[in-house]
Structures are given as structure tokens and as C-alpha cells.
Design an enzyme around this catalytic site. Sequence first.
Site, mmCIF file in Angstrom:
data_model
loop_
_atom_site.group_PDB
_atom_site.id
_atom_site.type_symbol
_atom_site.label_atom_id
_atom_site.label_comp_id
_atom_site.label_asym_id
_atom_site.label_seq_id
_atom_site.Cartn_x
_atom_site.Cartn_y
_atom_site.Cartn_z
ATOM 1 N N LYS A 1 0.845 -1.201 0.000
ATOM 2 C CA LYS A 1 0.000 0.000 0.000
ATOM 3 C C LYS A 1 0.881 1.251 0.000
ATOM 4 C CE LYS A 1 -1.980 2.735 3.094
ATOM 5 N NZ LYS A 1 -2.130 3.976 2.332
ATOM 6 N N GLU B 1 9.109 15.884 15.830
ATOM 7 C CA GLU B 1 9.393 15.891 14.396
ATOM 8 C C GLU B 1 8.452 16.858 13.674
ATOM 9 O OE1 GLU B 1 8.277 12.440 11.994
ATOM 10 O OE2 GLU B 1 10.275 12.504 11.106
ATOM 11 N N GLU C 1 10.544 1.586 9.965
ATOM 12 C CA GLU C 1 11.402 2.764 9.729
ATOM 13 C C GLU C 1 10.554 3.980 10.058
ATOM 14 O OE1 GLU C 1 14.513 2.534 8.980
ATOM 15 O OE2 GLU C 1 14.518 0.387 8.609
HETATM 16 P P1 NDP Z 1 2.144 7.794 8.342
HETATM 17 O O1 NDP Z 1 2.585 6.924 9.452
HETATM 18 O O2 NDP Z 1 0.962 8.654 8.545
HETATM 19 O O3 NDP Z 1 1.796 6.911 7.058
HETATM 20 C C1 NDP Z 1 2.716 5.994 6.498
HETATM 21 C C2 NDP Z 1 1.930 4.945 5.744
HETATM 22 O O4 NDP Z 1 1.141 4.218 6.668
HETATM 23 C C3 NDP Z 1 0.963 5.520 4.725
HETATM 24 O O5 NDP Z 1 0.868 4.645 3.627
HETATM 25 C C4 NDP Z 1 -0.331 5.547 5.501
HETATM 26 O O6 NDP Z 1 -1.454 5.552 4.675
HETATM 27 C C5 NDP Z 1 -0.204 4.260 6.293
HETATM 28 N N1 NDP Z 1 -1.040 4.204 7.476
HETATM 29 C C6 NDP Z 1 -1.601 5.220 8.183
HETATM 30 N N2 NDP Z 1 -2.324 4.732 9.224
HETATM 31 C C7 NDP Z 1 -2.209 3.382 9.181
HETATM 32 C C8 NDP Z 1 -2.721 2.320 9.972
HETATM 33 N N3 NDP Z 1 -3.512 2.529 11.019
HETATM 34 N N4 NDP Z 1 -2.389 1.053 9.638
HETATM 35 C C9 NDP Z 1 -1.571 0.816 8.609
HETATM 36 N N5 NDP Z 1 -1.087 1.770 7.793
HETATM 37 C C10 NDP Z 1 -1.395 3.040 8.078
HETATM 38 O O7 NDP Z 1 3.397 8.626 7.896
HETATM 39 P P2 NDP Z 1 3.462 9.720 6.750
HETATM 40 O O8 NDP Z 1 2.932 9.170 5.469
HETATM 41 O O9 NDP Z 1 2.905 10.980 7.285
HETATM 42 O O10 NDP Z 1 5.039 9.848 6.524
HETATM 43 C C11 NDP Z 1 5.843 10.701 7.247
HETATM 44 C C12 NDP Z 1 6.588 9.946 8.320
HETATM 45 O O11 NDP Z 1 7.387 8.936 7.746
HETATM 46 C C13 NDP Z 1 7.541 10.832 9.091
HETATM 47 O O12 NDP Z 1 7.407 10.574 10.465
HETATM 48 C C14 NDP Z 1 8.906 10.377 8.612
HETATM 49 O O13 NDP Z 1 9.938 10.569 9.529
HETATM 50 C C15 NDP Z 1 8.668 8.940 8.345
HETATM 51 N N6 NDP Z 1 9.684 8.420 7.443
HETATM 52 C C16 NDP Z 1 10.658 7.594 7.950
HETATM 53 C C17 NDP Z 1 11.675 7.125 7.140
HETATM 54 C C18 NDP Z 1 12.719 6.189 7.668
HETATM 55 O O14 NDP Z 1 13.402 5.590 6.865
HETATM 56 N N7 NDP Z 1 12.865 6.028 8.965
HETATM 57 C C19 NDP Z 1 11.748 7.516 5.718
HETATM 58 C C20 NDP Z 1 10.677 8.378 5.305
HETATM 59 C C21 NDP Z 1 9.685 8.814 6.146
HETATM 60 P P3 NDP Z 1 -2.174 6.953 4.304
HETATM 61 O O15 NDP Z 1 -1.147 7.816 3.679
HETATM 62 O O16 NDP Z 1 -3.221 6.537 3.372
HETATM 63 O O17 NDP Z 1 -2.690 7.506 5.594
#
Ligand code: NDP
Length: 480
Positions: free
Chosen positions: A173, A384, A248
Site C-alpha cells: 500500500k 518531528e 522505519e
Molecule cells: P504515516 O505513518 O501517517 O503513514 C505511512 C503509511 O502508513 C501511509 O501509507 C499511511 O497511509 C499508512 N497508514 C496510516 N495509518 C495506518 C494504519 N492505522 N495502519 C496501517 N497503515 C497506516 O506517515 P506519513 O505518510 O505521514 O510519513 C511521514 C513519516 O514517515 C515521518 O514521520 C517520517 O519521519 C517517516 N519516514 C521515515 C523514514 C525512515 O526511513 N525512517 C523515511 C521516510 C519517512 P495513508 O497515507 O493513506 O494515511
Amino acid sequence: MQKILNYINGELKEPTPAKWVDNYNPATGEVYSLIPDSDERDVQNAVDAGLAAFPLWASTPREERSRIMLRIAELIEQKMDTLTEAESIDNGKPLWLANKVDIPRARDNFKFFATAILHEHSEAYQTDNEAINYSYHTPVGLAGCISPWNLPLYLFTWKIAPAIAAGCCVIAKPSEVTPMTAFMLSEICIEAGLPKGVLNIVHGLGPKVGAAIIEHPMIPAISFTGGTKTGQYIARTAAPMFKKLSLELGGKNPNIIFADCDFEEMMKVTVQSSFSNQGQICLCGSRLFIEESIYEKFKTEFIARVAKLKVGDPNEKETKVGAIVSLQHKEKILSYIQLAKEEGGKILVGGGEVKLDGRCTNGYFISPTLIEGLPHTCRTNQEEIFGPVVTLTPFKNEEEVLMKANSTQYGLAATIWTSDLKRAHRMAHKIHCGIIWINCWLLRDLRTPFGGMKQSGVGREGGFEALRFFTEVKNVCVKL
Ligand code: NDP
């Protein structure tokens, strides 16, 4: 209006609920396509397809798996321009950045793991003259891969490529905020001849589609990149099922600048490490610690360079800072700038929204923002923000800066600038982060382990670590 479709069992399909979510272009604020609002029935269809495909894919010779993956890489290369444009429209990042970084890296992720599996080996242990043990890795089965919006195709493929290379079938996803290039990848997989059911992409909302993947008992491994809060939910939900987890998560990375560094090189890279991709890279340094003796010099020069960064239309070559990914995220970043002011911070540059003319009038833009005068313990320096906002803090000595650098709940990455080799190693050893850059930033070697400590995650991606994650190791002991 273009409709993005799910990719299940080798076919492009509409979502079962026949519902759609708007997909916005953040540079214009306009809806330009529709995303499937899929639900658990679509995830179940994907699981059924993955389970049916798994026995054959897991036993497909690695040369054949490799060949198909290299073909996918080739097609990404051929479609570089259309993928680049799509990524920039969906995410708001400058076109040149998508072309230079995102799409080439998606191609390289497939190339890297397609060839890595050709060099894997198993291990043997002779137990004196009594026995011989051999251990080898078998694919874990179905893998759930969930990725965020900041580097859409880059991070999506960083999970999918090792999973299918290892012989797993995938239920993936992408973020609902940036789904377009994942959709284009499904078309590429069909063209490349990836057997049906090996990769299934279900689009939709995190709490619906993402949660259905996490909660599904037939998906034993979850590779997730996203926020720490979502990671906590995943860990809680997956633990009773003993799923393998690679998480991550977020970061609040320190960038530590000593007076003896190569000032010009540091300055050039620090502008990038602070504001690339609008500061929306998990590795961006958001807390800048500068040794007291060069603080004023640093500040004057940094302000001058940051003030010159052009915030603008992602299509324009001169644009250095594009659009923030969504209206909601723009509001979140602005609320942190407000918080910084309330906490006593002084805005040195930027500090607010940028209104552009022409087609970007309704887009989401924030000027690169520098803040000083905040204690390391305040919320602005602990939480963050994930946007074009950095804080500047002077320090006197190594002990002080180490204490401050290590003071957050996160431990993803750190950057150290110094010409003193001994100090560089000493600092690297004492910083609680999984990734340390010395006199550089984002210089990537795909073989190296990638991931964070503390609340920045669990497990490591990259190289053989990633391939191993998608497998179970088995030991066989034979008595001699
Ligand atoms: P989110 O945690 O909101 O979302 C990440 C993914 O998880 C999206 O596909 C989202 O879908 C999905 N998701 C949201 N809620 C759920 C749930 N309850 N169950 C399963 N999946 C779910 O993060 P963001 O998209 O806002 O990304 C930003 C974050 O990612 C920042 O905190 C950043 O630091 C982190 N990040 C970490 C990296 C690393 O390597 N450590 C690299 C890049 C980013 P949807 O978008 O549809 O809500």
C-alpha cells in the site's frame, strides 16, 4: 478525471466498495485524479492472489526472478520522464529532484536486489567430527509493505524489490497522498511479465487498507516506513501474531558542526540536508548545533544562502523548494512555526506561507525557516516537524553537544562536520543513531544497513539485511 486502479492478481481493478478519494496536486491545490477507497475485501483478494502465487514464485530459479526484476528496472528507465513528471505532480517536489533522485533510485532498487540474490550464500558449521550443520534462508510467505508520501516510488520499491527478490509475494500500500507512481509501477510489472499475484497493490486509506494488511493473519512479515505513532499501532497489533516487523519511523536528526570543518563544503551540504524535498526527508538534519566560536559566522552565511533559495513552481528549473505535500501537512508545519515563536524562538529567515502567482496561486508553499534561541528541551526541538524548518543552537564542547543531540526520543540519523578524525569516530560512537554521516549527507551505498534506534524504528533495511528480513532461516544438523 483519471482513476488510479488497484493491481490484484495481475489485473488492474476498481475497488470493491466503488468509492474514490480525491488526489490533489499540492502545487496547485487542485484535484487531478481519483484514488480507490479500497477496504478489507480488496486486501483479502490480494492475499488470496498472493497465497496462490507464492509456491511457484518461491521456487522460481533466482536467475529468472532476477531477469524479471531487471526488466522492471529497464522499463522504469525507459519511462523516466513520465514517472518523473507524475512524481512531481503528486508530491509537489521540484521536477529536477524527482528526475535526479527519486525515479533513478526506484530503478536502482530493482537492479540492486535483482543482482544481490545472485550473490547470496548459505552457511555451514562443522561440529568437530560429530556433525555438520547447514543453515539457509527460505522466503517468509506474504509480505505487507506500507510506505509514506515523502519519497513515494523510491521508498515503495525499497521494500517491494527485496521482498519479491527473496521469493515472497507482496501486498503493498503506497501512501494515499501520493499513489500515482505506484499505479504506474503496476502497469510496468504487467509489461515486464511479473507473474500474477506476486505483487499486489491495494490503494486506499491507512486506517482502512493499511490496518487490514497489518491485521491479516496470513501476512507474517510487515515492512513499514512512516510515522512513529503509526509504528506504535503496528507493533501493538502485530505482536500477538508474532509477525516479523521492520519499522522505519520518524527522526529529529542533529547536524553537528565543529569549527575545524571544511566551512564551504559544510555550508553547501547543510543547505541541502536542511531543505531538500522541502525538508520532508526522514534524514534531513533539523537541529543544527554549531560550535560557539563560529556561530555568528555560520549564522550570517547560512541566512544569506537560505534567503536565496527559490520557493516556486515545481516545474521551474530554478525552484529549489517546491510545494508541501498536502494542505494538512502545511497546516501542521505552520503550527510548529507558531509554537516555536510561543516558546521564545527568534525567526531568522522565512517563518510563514509563500503565496505564488499563476497556476500555483492555491498551492501549499512554505518558505525555508531558520529559528534560533530555543532550549534543546522545548517541543520545537524535540518533536518531528518534517518540513522546511530548522533550529540553530550554539555549543561549547563535545560533552554538551552529545547530551543535546541524544536528548530526543528519536535516533535515526546524525551528521558531524569536523576535520579531526579521532573526534569524528568518537562522536559517531557516542551518538545514539543508526546512521551517521561524517562530512557528508545522504551519500548512499545500498549495501549498508539503514534504520534507526529508539523510537525511530526496529530492524534495518538495505543490502542483505533487507533480503534476510523477508526470509526465515532454517538450520539442518546431520550427524556424521
Ligand atoms: P504515516 O505513518 O501517517 O503513514 C505511512 C503509511 O502508513 C501511509 O501509507 C499511511 O497511509 C499508512 N497508514 C496510516 N495509518 C495506518 C494504519 N492505522 N495502519 C496501517 N497503515 C497506516 O506517515 P506519513 O505518510 O505521514 O510519513 C511521514 C513519516 O514517515 C515521518 O514521520 C517520517 O519521519 C517517516 N519516514 C521515515 C523514514 C525512515 O526511513 N525512517 C523515511 C521516510 C519517512 P495513508 O497515507 O493513506 O494515511
